[in-house]
Scaffold this motif. Structure first.
Motif, short mmCIF file in Angstrom:
data_model
loop_
_atom_site.label_atom_id
_atom_site.label_comp_id
_atom_site.label_asym_id
_atom_site.label_seq_id
_atom_site.Cartn_x
_atom_site.Cartn_y
_atom_site.Cartn_z
N GLN A 110 0.82 -1.21 0.00
CA GLN A 110 0.00 0.00 0.00
C GLN A 110 0.86 1.26 0.00
OE1 GLN A 110 -3.67 -0.25 2.49
NE2 GLN A 110 -2.78 -2.21 3.12
N GLU A 111 1.93 1.28 0.79
CA GLU A 111 2.83 2.43 0.78
C GLU A 111 3.55 2.54 -0.56
OE1 GLU A 111 3.80 2.81 5.55
OE2 GLU A 111 5.38 2.07 4.23
N ARG A 112 3.92 1.42 -1.14
CA ARG A 112 4.57 1.46 -2.46
C ARG A 112 3.62 1.98 -3.52
NH1 ARG A 112 7.23 -4.11 -3.75
NH2 ARG A 112 7.58 -3.00 -5.70
N GLU A 113 2.35 1.60 -3.44
CA GLU A 113 1.37 2.09 -4.41
C GLU A 113 1.18 3.60 -4.28
OE1 GLU A 113 -3.16 1.08 -5.87
OE2 GLU A 113 -2.64 0.72 -3.77
N ILE A 114 1.11 4.09 -3.05
CA ILE A 114 0.97 5.53 -2.83
C ILE A 114 2.21 6.27 -3.35
CG2 ILE A 114 0.84 7.32 -1.05
CD1 ILE A 114 -0.99 5.31 0.51
N TRP A 115 3.40 5.72 -3.12
CA TRP A 115 4.62 6.33 -3.66
C TRP A 115 4.56 6.37 -5.19
CZ3 TRP A 115 8.40 9.27 -4.48
CH2 TRP A 115 9.41 8.95 -5.40
N ASP A 116 4.19 5.26 -5.79
CA ASP A 116 4.17 5.13 -7.24
C ASP A 116 3.18 6.10 -7.87
OD1 ASP A 116 4.67 4.16 -9.78
OD2 ASP A 116 3.78 2.20 -9.43
N LEU A 117 1.98 6.16 -7.36
CA LEU A 117 0.91 6.90 -8.01
C LEU A 117 0.74 8.34 -7.51
CD1 LEU A 117 -1.73 4.04 -8.21
CD2 LEU A 117 -0.11 4.79 -9.97
N LYS A 129 10.08 1.24 -3.85
CA LYS A 129 10.22 1.37 -5.30
C LYS A 129 8.84 1.22 -5.93
CE LYS A 129 11.39 -3.45 -6.22
NZ LYS A 129 12.35 -4.37 -6.81
N ARG A 130 8.75 1.56 -7.18
CA ARG A 130 7.47 1.51 -7.88
C ARG A 130 6.90 0.09 -7.88
NH1 ARG A 130 5.92 6.11 -10.58
NH2 ARG A 130 7.52 7.66 -10.94
N ILE A 131 5.58 0.02 -7.83
CA ILE A 131 4.92 -1.28 -7.80
C ILE A 131 4.01 -1.50 -9.00
CG2 ILE A 131 2.95 -0.49 -6.41
CD1 ILE A 131 3.16 -3.19 -4.90
N MET A 132 3.52 -0.40 -9.62
CA MET A 132 2.61 -0.52 -10.76
C MET A 132 3.24 -0.04 -12.06
SD MET A 132 -0.90 0.58 -8.88
CE MET A 132 -2.04 -0.48 -9.74
N LEU A 133 4.02 1.02 -11.97
CA LEU A 133 4.67 1.58 -13.16
C LEU A 133 6.14 1.17 -13.16
CD1 LEU A 133 2.99 5.06 -12.83
CD2 LEU A 133 2.43 3.30 -14.51
N TRP A 134 6.81 1.34 -14.27
CA TRP A 134 8.20 0.94 -14.38
C TRP A 134 9.12 1.99 -13.76
CZ3 TRP A 134 4.85 2.41 -18.13
CH2 TRP A 134 5.13 3.60 -18.84
N GLY A 139 7.04 11.04 -13.14
CA GLY A 139 5.87 11.58 -12.46
C GLY A 139 5.07 10.55 -11.70
N HIS A 140 3.93 11.02 -11.20
CA HIS A 140 3.04 10.21 -10.37
C HIS A 140 1.62 10.49 -10.87
CE1 HIS A 140 6.49 9.44 -7.82
NE2 HIS A 140 6.77 10.73 -7.94
N PRO A 141 1.03 9.56 -11.61
CA PRO A 141 -0.18 9.83 -12.40
C PRO A 141 -1.48 10.14 -11.65
CG PRO A 141 0.47 7.54 -12.61
CD PRO A 141 1.56 8.23 -11.86
N LEU A 142 -1.57 9.90 -10.36
CA LEU A 142 -2.80 10.26 -9.65
C LEU A 142 -2.76 11.64 -9.02
CD1 LEU A 142 -4.08 6.95 -8.03
CD2 LEU A 142 -4.71 8.00 -10.20
N ARG A 143 -1.66 12.35 -9.20
CA ARG A 143 -1.59 13.72 -8.71
C ARG A 143 -2.45 14.62 -9.59
NH1 ARG A 143 4.33 15.78 -6.91
NH2 ARG A 143 4.61 14.33 -5.17
N LYS A 144 -3.04 15.61 -8.97
CA LYS A 144 -3.88 16.53 -9.72
C LYS A 144 -3.09 17.39 -10.70
CE LYS A 144 -7.73 16.68 -6.59
NZ LYS A 144 -8.62 17.46 -5.76
#
Length: 147
Positions: A110-117, A129-134, A139-144
């Motif tokens: 969960q912390e890795r996902e928050i870091w990634d996105l 380290k990233r868990i969903m993206l390479w 960047g971090h795609p869930l940021r506004k």
């Protein structure tokens, strides 16, 4: 069946005794704590016999533009109650919070996902380290503000 929630005031009172300077504010539904104190707050809530939050349901992150907010949903199976801990993390360049993986192993992904996105880095995480993206994704795609 919905379990009763421990009030933010009750959580704040316990935390002020056991983890001084960690509580920022509280409401009926939640307590807000300093992001650098999340690890000590987690230990208190996990080990306190009356609170007994042994189970981390989830960690969520919200981008309010002026800050990120981390939301921890916790459950005590033995005491049959729930609680919510929140933390505001300021800064867009290097937002950080303390990792709770040492207390709840379920926080790892969960912390890795928050870091990634969202780009909130968790200090003390054993494998941040990233868990969903390479690795190398810009960047971090869930940021506004992500374009």
């Amino acid at each position: 069946m919905t379990l009763p929630a421990v009030s933010g005031e009750t959580l704040a009172r316990r935390l002020r005794e056991a983890a001084p300077n960690s509580v920022v504010e509280w409401s009926e539904a939640a307590v807000w704590v300093e992001p650098g104190s999340l690890d000590s707050v987690a230990s208190v809530l996990h080990d306190d016999a009356e609170i007994d939050f042994k189970f981390l349901n989830s960690i969520s992150a919200i981008d309010f533009v002026e800050h990120f907010e981390l939301v921890y949903h916790l459950t005590s199976i033995s005491r049959r109650h729930t609680g919510v801990v929140r933390s505001r993390v300021y800064g867009r360049e290097e937002p950080t919070a303390a990792s709770v993986v040492g207390v709840w192993k379920g926080a790892d992904f969960q912390e890795r996902e928050i870091w990634d996105l969202m780009g909130v880095r968790f200090i003390g995480h054993p494998n941040m380290k990233r868990i969903m993206l390479w690795e190398g994704f810009d960047g971090h795609p869930l940021r506004k503000d992500f374009l």
